[in-house]
Design a protein around this motif. Sequence first.
Motif, PDB file in Angstrom:
ATOM      1  N   VAL A 410       5.789  -8.532  -2.985  1.00 46.49           N
ATOM      2  CA  VAL A 410       5.473  -7.077  -2.867  1.00 46.49           C
ATOM      3  C   VAL A 410       5.306  -6.440  -1.308  1.00 46.49           C
ATOM      4  CG1 VAL A 410       3.449  -5.416  -3.152  1.00 46.49           C
ATOM      5  CG2 VAL A 410       3.882  -7.182  -5.080  1.00 46.49           C
ATOM      6  N   SER A 411       6.000  -5.901  -1.009  1.00 46.41           N
ATOM      7  CA  SER A 411       6.172  -5.302   0.419  1.00 46.41           C
ATOM      8  C   SER A 411       4.849  -4.574   0.806  1.00 46.41           C
ATOM      9  CB  SER A 411       7.437  -4.687   0.806  1.00 46.41           C
ATOM     10  OG  SER A 411       7.712  -3.351   0.026  1.00 46.41           O
ATOM     11  N   ALA A 412       5.054  -4.331   2.038  1.00 43.53           N
ATOM     12  CA  ALA A 412       3.980  -3.573   2.561  1.00 43.53           C
ATOM     13  C   ALA A 412       3.936  -2.083   2.388  1.00 43.53           C
ATOM     14  CB  ALA A 412       3.596  -3.869   4.170  1.00 43.53           C
ATOM     15  N   ASP A 413       2.852  -1.500   2.199  1.00 41.21           N
ATOM     16  CA  ASP A 413       2.846  -0.034   1.963  1.00 41.21           C
ATOM     17  C   ASP A 413       3.583   0.435   3.336  1.00 41.21           C
ATOM     18  OD1 ASP A 413       2.291   2.694   1.811  1.00 41.21           O
ATOM     19  OD2 ASP A 413       0.479   2.378   0.889  1.00 41.21           O
ATOM     20  N   PRO A 414       4.589   1.443   3.335  1.00 42.34           N
ATOM     21  CA  PRO A 414       4.985   1.894   4.528  1.00 42.34           C
ATOM     22  C   PRO A 414       4.231   2.832   5.382  1.00 42.34           C
ATOM     23  CG  PRO A 414       6.218   2.789   2.395  1.00 42.34           C
ATOM     24  CD  PRO A 414       5.262   1.691   2.049  1.00 42.34           C
ATOM     25  N   SER A 415       3.353   3.485   4.408  1.00 46.91           N
ATOM     26  CA  SER A 415       2.476   4.362   5.374  1.00 46.91           C
ATOM     27  C   SER A 415       1.283   3.860   6.145  1.00 46.91           C
ATOM     28  CB  SER A 415       1.801   5.131   4.190  1.00 46.91           C
ATOM     29  OG  SER A 415       0.776   4.216   3.399  1.00 46.91           O
ATOM     30  N   LEU A 416       1.474   2.330   5.944  1.00 47.69           N
ATOM     31  CA  LEU A 416       0.261   1.482   6.745  1.00 47.69           C
ATOM     32  C   LEU A 416       0.557   1.372   8.233  1.00 47.69           C
ATOM     33  CD1 LEU A 416      -0.769  -1.227   4.253  1.00 47.69           C
ATOM     34  CD2 LEU A 416      -1.966   0.880   4.799  1.00 47.69           C
ATOM     35  N   ALA A 446      -7.043   2.986   8.585  1.00 45.23           N
ATOM     36  CA  ALA A 446      -8.439   2.762   8.288  1.00 45.23           C
ATOM     37  C   ALA A 446      -8.354   2.048   6.774  1.00 45.23           C
ATOM     38  CB  ALA A 446      -9.195   4.050   8.298  1.00 45.23           C
ATOM     39  N   PRO A 447      -9.529   1.404   6.476  1.00 45.86           N
ATOM     40  CA  PRO A 447     -10.501   1.080   7.350  1.00 45.86           C
ATOM     41  C   PRO A 447     -10.304  -0.085   8.352  1.00 45.86           C
ATOM     42  CG  PRO A 447     -11.022   0.060   5.465  1.00 45.86           C
ATOM     43  CD  PRO A 447      -9.766   0.749   5.344  1.00 45.86           C
TER      44      PRO A 447
END
Length: 477
Positions: A410-416, A446-447
């Motif tokens: 599962v790749s990282a959420d691109p919005s992070l 955040a957080p």
Amino acid sequence: DWFRYLIASEQNYWDTMYSYIKDDLGYAGIVFGTIVANSPAGNQGRLDAVDSHFYWAHPVFPNNPWDPADWYINETDTAVNSTVSHVGAFARQRIAGKPFFNTEYQHVVPNKFSGEAPLIPAAYGAFQDWDGYWFFDYGSGADDWDRGYISNYFSMDTDPARMANVLLAAAMFRRGDVDPARTSVTVGFDADAQLDATLNGSAWSVGDGSHFGLSARHAFETRVSLDPNAPFTSVPAGPTGDALTADTGQLVWEQSAPNRGVVTVDTSRTKAVFGFAEERSVDLEGWVFTPGDTRMDWLTAGVTTVSGDSLDSAAGFRALLIVTGERASTGWTWTDSAENSLGNNWGSAPTLIEVVPLTLEVPHPADRVSAWALDATGARLAALTIEATSAGAQINFGQNGDTLWYEIEVSADPSLTAPEIILHPGDRLVAPGATTSLQVTAEGTAPLSYQWSHEGTPITGATSATLQLLDVTAAAA
């Protein structure tokens, strides 16, 4: 009086040997005695650690000991259908305040369900906060490690179901995925109670709480131990009901349908279901396991992280999925319809495994999920199709090659945005006894959490963007 003499003589033996090993020889390691099932708890509790053994269906030799042709196992069922023995059997042998080990553990071949063997003591051993367990045994001890088939009662090196599930077991037990119990039941097991257990027990149940009614079912819900230094008191009634739930909520041993037990493990890094879960949907916090048709209506299925913080992490992770069912050697032959012995008919290579169909729902967006079937070495064999659902993604396993393990990424959420300190604290000169503050400015999704350290050691309670130092001394440099 005779039994009191025997207990005292044995205690003298253990004390003398312990003193010789520790004091005369200077050995600094852990000294065990024998297993507590064969010796009064008070005697074994005087040593460094306490040991136990357990076999689900140890072979029985009705006429001649270890006759390779004349033997059988006395339990052909899966262990998840029993709460009378197994976990509770050796949970009732733990001595309070002492490290507890199981140095011989196995689900004996030809039991068809022995793929569960690594999972049960791992999950419930971690829950009970036991200190270690060993399988007996890894291989046959001969020069046939590459024989390619299961050739004796105990060896697991050529059993793909047991060997693959060791990876899930290691995560649950060694990594601490399953939390220790929050509550406990400790029963006094003083000298009089030990004498009674010795008089009325047997060679394999001397140090055992079953003699005074300590229910095996306690061990599925709370930590269990015996205290040889406390007087015997009343024993609490064992839990009832069809589902025994660990007080952490992470483990459930469920037997609502007769002879169709199911165990679930639900932690942040490992989720598993094993038992008679065929065509049942088991939802473990959004990870939904739905096995298809299997040969025995029985399977094990578990997913565990190999990188990343958890199976819920929006920052991405890699995980291993292991699914097992029936397994056997090619051409092994039952001695009769009871299917409890092979005699000398162990068959030949290769070991056969069932490819279990499984649908898994993953609580992450489908465009961030990838999965592969793995070959025998763990390399990617074939990419799997990812289907989008309203809750995330769905993957169908068991349709892409002969394998029992799979990789999920599962790749990282691109919005992070990764956290970053953009303003560090500067050096300063402070008078002894003064108060000063250090501060950082950080950015990121955040957080954000903080941890200050000094000389590489985390400072207790220093978990905000500002660190205040009171009554400064030179040691704070």
